[in-house]
Structures are given as structure tokens and as C-alpha cells.
Enzyme design. Sequence first.
Site, PDB file in Angstrom:
ATOM      1  N   CYS A  20      -1.730 -10.772  -3.904  1.00 45.25           N
ATOM      2  CA  CYS A  20      -0.814 -10.454  -2.714  1.00 45.25           C
ATOM      3  C   CYS A  20      -1.797 -10.997  -1.372  1.00 45.25           C
ATOM      4  O   CYS A  20      -0.988 -11.092  -0.148  1.00 45.25           O
ATOM      5  CB  CYS A  20      -0.776  -8.876  -2.330  1.00 45.25           C
TER       6      CYS A  20
ATOM      7  N   LYS B 196       6.139  -3.783   5.596  1.00 48.18           N
ATOM      8  CA  LYS B 196       6.486  -3.276   4.266  1.00 48.18           C
ATOM      9  C   LYS B 196       7.030  -2.021   4.409  1.00 48.18           C
ATOM     10  O   LYS B 196       7.580  -1.701   3.442  1.00 48.18           O
ATOM     11  CB  LYS B 196       5.111  -3.220   3.273  1.00 48.18           C
TER      12      LYS B 196
ATOM     13  N   HIS C  48      -1.822  -4.618   5.991  1.00 48.64           N
ATOM     14  CA  HIS C  48      -1.382  -4.909   4.627  1.00 48.64           C
ATOM     15  C   HIS C  48      -0.364  -3.642   4.347  1.00 48.64           C
ATOM     16  O   HIS C  48       0.488  -3.687   3.670  1.00 48.64           O
ATOM     17  CB  HIS C  48      -2.790  -4.954   3.534  1.00 48.64           C
TER      18      HIS C  48
ATOM     19  N   HIS D  60       6.955  -4.837  -0.489  1.00 47.07           N
ATOM     20  CA  HIS D  60       6.042  -5.582  -0.798  1.00 47.07           C
ATOM     21  C   HIS D  60       6.331  -6.934  -1.328  1.00 47.07           C
ATOM     22  O   HIS D  60       6.737  -6.825  -2.666  1.00 47.07           O
ATOM     23  CB  HIS D  60       4.930  -4.884  -1.407  1.00 47.07           C
TER      24      HIS D  60
ATOM     25  N   PHE E 292      -4.762  -7.557  -5.698  1.00 49.18           N
ATOM     26  CA  PHE E 292      -5.300  -7.412  -6.891  1.00 49.18           C
ATOM     27  C   PHE E 292      -6.453  -8.713  -7.103  1.00 49.18           C
ATOM     28  O   PHE E 292      -6.272  -9.777  -6.904  1.00 49.18           O
ATOM     29  CB  PHE E 292      -4.368  -7.420  -8.077  1.00 49.18           C
TER      30      PHE E 292
ATOM     31  N   GLU F 100      -7.831   0.442   4.041  1.00 53.89           N
ATOM     32  CA  GLU F 100      -7.746  -0.257   5.354  1.00 53.89           C
ATOM     33  C   GLU F 100      -7.933   0.177   6.360  1.00 53.89           C
ATOM     34  O   GLU F 100      -8.361  -0.295   7.479  1.00 53.89           O
ATOM     35  CB  GLU F 100      -6.202  -1.114   5.111  1.00 53.89           C
TER      36      GLU F 100
END
Length: 407
Positions: A160, A330, A300, A335, A394, A311
Site C-alpha cells: 500500500c 479512504k 493513510h 483503500h 504490509f 498513525e
Amino acid sequence: MNKPVITGMGVVSPLGNTVPELWDALCAGRSGIRPVSFEGDAGYSKIAGQAQDVTPAGMGPKEIRRQSRFILFAVEASDQAIRQAGFDMNKEDPRRCAVVVGSGIGGVIDIHDNSVIMHTSGPRRVSPLFITRALANIAPGQVAIRHGFQGANRCVVTACASGTQALGEAADLIRCGRADVVLAGGAEATVFPFGMAGFAAIRALSARNDEPERASRPFDRDRDGFVMGEGAGMLLIESEAHAKARGAEILAEVAGMGESCDAYHVTAPLPDGSGPARSMQEALNQAQLNPEEVQYCNAHGTSTSLNDAGESRALRTVFGETGPIVSSTKSMIGHLLGAAGAVEAVACVMSLRTGIVHPSINYDTPDPECPVNLAANTAREMQVNAAISNSLGFGGHNASIIFRRQS
């Protein structure tokens, strides 16, 4: 050192396939999350941010069939960026024109479909187009072929964080003088049963199927996972000197980029947020900005429990208790995985240019673990001179990029 600036942008998204369409919908707080349109069992999650099909100009049915969905997204978004920038390859040295595209998974649809064919009909029935549709690096390859860019050609695959890191690599190519112009961004198309089932298997997706538009709720206490999305964002980045020499309108500067790795867990972020804190601080250092000079953060903000909390801690570490205004794109488009950072970069640039920060919708119940200065549910009118965008992937990948307004 050459200054990288943005002169064109293009998108394919669940809220429209042009930048104005996307931006108007984001500012209005309109969600693009819907029940999935396909048949087949995708696991417990039945909702997603699906983009409309695209047919890039001049592509006939035969050529369309030769391209994977994520590649078509990249090509269409690149065409838009080229048009907005008024870029004419006939007046350029193609060897000084590069392409960098990020994709987290690439042609996973083609991998799945041809695997089924292999097991049901045998190897001789596998498509001769399989490999050239499935490889992630074919997206930058096809963009380069379409526009004649003969310089560096790269594919970034960092889950991502891919789209944001692609933009950072593009800016580096400009700064070090290895390119005059770079088409950069991200593209992803994983909204289909197999793709969604994979994320459902690790319990990462929202199960709020009866309220799809309210399912993506970053930083809200009642969030229950992210919503899959698809699309592409592409930006034309060039040196300031090159842009001025050809009379291009400069939309924003790519002021700084930072990256780090949690080196902690394959999917879970470091609980203290120290990884993204390092990437944000590195971006500030490269941009030569103090934390208080950044007015907006496009987070994010995935709507997952651990990610949002980590975050939030990272933002507080770098920017203090108040910090910049924060919102998550998002919350409205889901996403977009490897394309997320590129589309969110477009949103940052639009904030710089319009003086509007789009809202983060579905924020009903504050979470004490996420004390962020959120533009909750309603757009904010404010001058934004510098904006930072975060992308966390990830594998522990963290990437942060800063855009600065041009006066």
C-alpha cells in the site's frame, strides 16, 4: 539540485474518472462505496469502491483485450496527466522522459483466471497474453510505449506504499538530473472475489455490508476494517526549469519524501507508530520544513484498528498535540492499495490549489486511541501551503511525501 514540480494529474477512481469529478465528490463528502457488482463469493465483505471501466482514447477492442484492468487504469490516468500538462513529446528528448508506476499486486485477476484454466482445461489453454497482462511492471511499460518515454522505467511494489514511493522515486530522478520529465503514480485492480477473499481471510475488511457508504470510518471508535477500492492516479513531474522553459502551469512542488520500515511484523504496524513517525520526519527534513509549517495531512487512515491508532501516535510524535488538519480520502473511496498514495497525492495538490481540505466522513464516535485533528464530516476552507501524505504497507513499509504550494 533540480526542483521537482507537478504539471499534470489524472485519476481513475470509485468517484469518477477525472480529477474534477473526484475532487467535487470528495469535497461534498460523497461516498463511492457500494455493494459489489459481481457474482461470486468474496468472503464476508460484500462492499467495495469499484471504478467504472475505462477505454483509453484510440484503443480498439483488440488492444483493450490485451491489457489487464490495472494497466488500462494506469494508461487512462497517464493520458489525463499528459493532457493537463500540455505535454508534447515531439518537442522533447524521449531519453530524458521516465515512467515510475507502483502496484501492490498487479494483474492478480489474470493470475487467478489462468490458474483456473490451467486446472480445468490444461496448460495448452493458458492464454499467451497471461504473462504480459499479469506482470506489475507492464503498467509502466505500456505507459512508456503509449507516450514514447524512453528513459528510466520502473515498477515499485511495496504493497500500500507503492504509489507514494513511486512519486518519491520520480522526484529523485528529477533532483539528481537523470530525467527532465517523469510520469509517476500507482494503479490497482483487485476488486473481484479472489482478491477480496484474500484480505477477508486475514479479517482485514469491513463487514458493514448493510451500510456500505458508512463502512469506511477512519479514526472512528466503531471502525471494523478497511473497504477494498480500485483505480489509478498518475502525475506528470518535471524539473522546474524544464516546466518554465515550455511555459507549463506548475500545480505544486514535490518538496520532500521520507521512508522507513517497521521491521516488526508482516501485517501489524509497530504499536507506537515510530515507523511512520520516522518517514514523516525524513520528509520534513528533505523539504526543509518545520512541523508547524505543514497545514494538512492526508492520512493513510485505513479504518483498521491497529493502523489508525499507530498513525495517530506517529502524527502526535512528529507534530505535537494539535498538529495539522487531518482527513482520509479512504473514507470515501476505500483503500486502493498500490494506487492509494497516488490518488491521495492528487487530493493534496487540489487542497493546495483550492484552499479546501476534503472531509473524513463517517466520524461519529471519537476514539481516545486516535487523537487527531480531524476534518470530520465537513470540508474545511483554509489556506494550505504544505501538505503531507502518508502511505503504510504490509511488510512494514512506510512512505511520506510533502507537497508545497506554488505562489
